[in-house]
Design an enzyme around this catalytic site. Sequence first.
Site, PDB file in Angstrom:
ATOM      1  CG  ASP A 150      -7.323  -3.316  -2.290  1.00 53.16           C
ATOM      2  OD1 ASP A 150      -7.956  -2.419  -1.705  1.00 53.16           O
ATOM      3  OD2 ASP A 150      -6.092  -3.438  -2.222  1.00 53.16           O
TER       4      ASP A 150
ATOM      5  CG  HIS B  16      -5.475  -2.764   0.951  1.00 53.11           C
ATOM      6  ND1 HIS B  16      -4.867  -2.479  -0.254  1.00 53.11           N
ATOM      7  CD2 HIS B  16      -4.880  -1.937   1.858  1.00 53.11           C
ATOM      8  CE1 HIS B  16      -3.958  -1.541  -0.088  1.00 53.11           C
ATOM      9  NE2 HIS B  16      -3.931  -1.198   1.190  1.00 53.11           N
TER      10      HIS B  16
ATOM     11  CB  SER C 211      -0.956  -0.040   1.195  1.00 57.00           C
ATOM     12  OG  SER C 211      -1.978   0.914   1.069  1.00 57.00           O
TER      13      SER C 211
END
Length: 261
Positions: A201, A237, A124
């Site tokens: 995600d 995620h 991320s």
Amino acid sequence: MAVNLYLPHQYFTQDSKKIPVLVYLSGLTCTPNNASEKAFFQPYANQYGFAVLFPDTSPRGAGVKGEDDSWDFGTGAAFYLDATEDPWSHNYRMYSYILDDLIPQIGSSFTKLDTSNMSITGHSMGGYGALMFYLRNPTTFRSCSAFAPIANPSNCPWGEKCLGSYLGADRSKWAQYDPSDLVKTFTGDRKPILIHQGTSDGFYKEHQLQPENLVKAAEDSPLKGLIDLHLVEGYDHSYYFIASFVKDHCEFHAKYLGLSG
């Protein structure tokens, strides 16, 4: 600031051979403990013989006004850059901290680590950081991979908030940290960059991540065709996602660290 370092068994059993290092950069809100406890790098670090360095995601307790007001800015969200705007520019200098302070200190404190043989990965915000560090420092890191990276921060709400606040309104300064800009002027060796992105995600669906923008930007760069983007159906995620593909990333880095064929 905290830091975690995992040393494989080879660090203690191989007398003369130095141990390569994989740097893992964490995402928004994370500490070094998240990946240490939930990503499961350790079995593969032992299999191949590399250490894993887990830096923090920001200064801690710097006392900057507003640093704890939101989860996606300030504490836990320093975006791995050197801030130039007040009041952030004194403390929020993660880029210099990692390159100029942390890595040299780790190398001097753990003398069997080979900090001249390093690779980098992250998730991320940390995936963005891994891409950015690699594209800016191609002779420092042997390889790069990312899990669900913020691949074009100049073009998403998270990035606009953080880059604008840390670096000011001049978007030319943002480009100095944006992988989708940096890839266009990359000067390193032509090696693939491995990326995994889950199609379920939520942040991907909200266009916070945009790995396709990096693939498109690379078409006019020396890395054309070398952004190895895997869109994996059904994954989100979370660290379950990271743990599902950490084996692939460790195998990828072991090759470039000289630990496998």
